[in-house]
Design an enzyme around this catalytic site. Structure first.
Site, PDB file in Angstrom:
ATOM      1  N   ASP A   1      13.841  16.931  38.082  1.00 59.09           N
ATOM      2  CA  ASP A   1      13.864  17.772  39.280  1.00 59.09           C
ATOM      3  C   ASP A   1      13.174  19.112  39.041  1.00 59.09           C
ATOM      4  OD1 ASP A   1      14.859  19.536  41.425  1.00 59.09           O
ATOM      5  OD2 ASP A   1      16.235  17.896  41.866  1.00 59.09           O
TER       6      ASP A   1
ATOM      7  N   SER B   1      12.301  18.897  45.330  1.00 62.69           N
ATOM      8  CA  SER B   1      13.321  17.885  45.575  1.00 62.69           C
ATOM      9  C   SER B   1      13.365  17.510  47.063  1.00 62.69           C
ATOM     10  CB  SER B   1      14.676  18.388  45.068  1.00 62.69           C
ATOM     11  OG  SER B   1      15.615  17.347  44.979  1.00 62.69           O
TER      12      SER B   1
END
Length: 341
Positions: free
Chosen positions: A199, A39
């Site tokens: 993610d 991320s």
């Protein structure tokens, strides 16, 4: 220059703390051979892997227009755009701005595809396959098949040539916070079947062991890691302060489930001596994961906190203690007859 590998935890805008800590390490003379990130960690890691030094990294962080990161799709109307995104695209925001930003910054550094980040190291762990020899690895979660993808390492699972894949696309996939950003899509290079990516933190937000040797040879350098998310239960509120739609009633159980997925997997081994020895903990409590409208003063304080955390870590760093604490894992002392790698 001091060689090391670097692992950067995910954390949304808390990632500016990663930037502050990484800049301090660069200023101390560290050269990072390989970087893994999730991320926000994928964003910072990609820039460093592409060659950004302390100055370039700081300039990139200053150029990022944080308020534009939550870019709603059609209709461009507050709340309605987010609702439409959730209902029709599985994410409140498109994530197009941050993808363009990363692509532009990397292009300025001469990097477009993972082929630009290949590395050759004759003394690397012999267990590393050719498709694992890159300067950068970013984590993404394949929700179509329920597995972690380490990009570019795992592009071959989708019949894709890793050298041809865009680094910015991998970073964008890694930062697809569930509910907040639209998931990323990939198509199998052979079958054309679509894969949905979210993610990487859902399965591995802090992959600190990713570069550890598996051949019982003493490491030539350490892997250092930077964390910006506190342990649960404190990490729950820190991760999701009204995650996708603050105007709607909070779905707290769902937020807890996602927080546990992102933090809990890695929390199971964070107290191991080898992990604790090499981890820099940055206090980012002043800012929430998706608080992209935070003031400049707040952002500056978090960046300074990263710098201070890295400085404190360096003052206590002990290479011999690292090798001792990590000998119980894959990094055992090598026989004298073998050449350290």
């Amino acid at each position: 220059m001091t060689a090391a590998d670097l692992v950067l935890e995910g954390g949304g805008i808390k990632g500016i703390g990663l930037g502050g800590a990484a800049r301090r390490l660069l200023r101390a003379g560290y050269r990072f051979e390989r970087i893994a990130g999730t991320s926000a960690g994928a964003i910072v890691g990609a820039l460093i892997a592409a060659g950004a030094d302390e100055r370039r990294l700081g300039e990139a962080m200053a150029r990022l227009q944080y308020a534009r990161v939550p870019d709603r799709g059609l209709p461009k109307i507050p709340l309605l755009g987010e609702v439409a995104g959730l209902l029709h695209r599985s994410g409140a925001y498109a994530g197009d701005y941050i993808r363009r930003f990363v692509a532009g910054e990397l292009a300025d550094l001469g990097v477009t595809t993972f082929g630009d980040l290949r590395r050759s190291d004759p003394h690397d762990d012999p267990a590393r396959e050719p498709y694992q020899r890159y300067k950068l690895v970013v984590m993404a979660t394949d929700v179509t098949r329920g597995r972690l993808l380490r990009l570019p390492w795992d592009y071959h699972l989708l019949n894709l040539d890793p050298d041809e894949q865009l680094v910015a696309d991998a970073v964008r996939a890694s930062m697809s916070i569930p509910l907040y950003f639209e998931p990323a899509k990939l198509r199998d290079g052979s079958t054309g079947e679509q894969t949905t990516l979210v993610d990487g933190g859902v399965l591995s937000n802090y992959p600190i062991e990713i570069f550890d040797r598996t051949d019982a040879v003493v490491p030539r350098w350490p892997t250092l890691g930077i964390k910006v998310i506190p342990d649960l239960p404190a990490g729950d509120a820190s991760l999701f302060p009204g995650v996708a739609l603050p105007a709607l009633p909070p779905v707290h159980l769902l937020e807890q489930v996602v927080a546990t997925a992102i933090v809990g997997h890695d929390q199971t081994y964070l107290e191991r001596p080898c992990v604790a020895r090499r981890t820099i903990h940055v206090d980012t409590s002043a800012i929430g994961v998706v608080e992209f409208d935070a003031s400049q003063a707040t952002r500056d304080a978090v960046i300074a906190g990263g710098d201070a955390a890295a400085d404190a870590f360096l003052r206590g760093w002990d290479w011999e203690a690292f090798k001792r604490d990590c000998a119980a894992t894959a990094e055992s002392p090598a026989p004298r007859s073998r050449r350290p790698a």
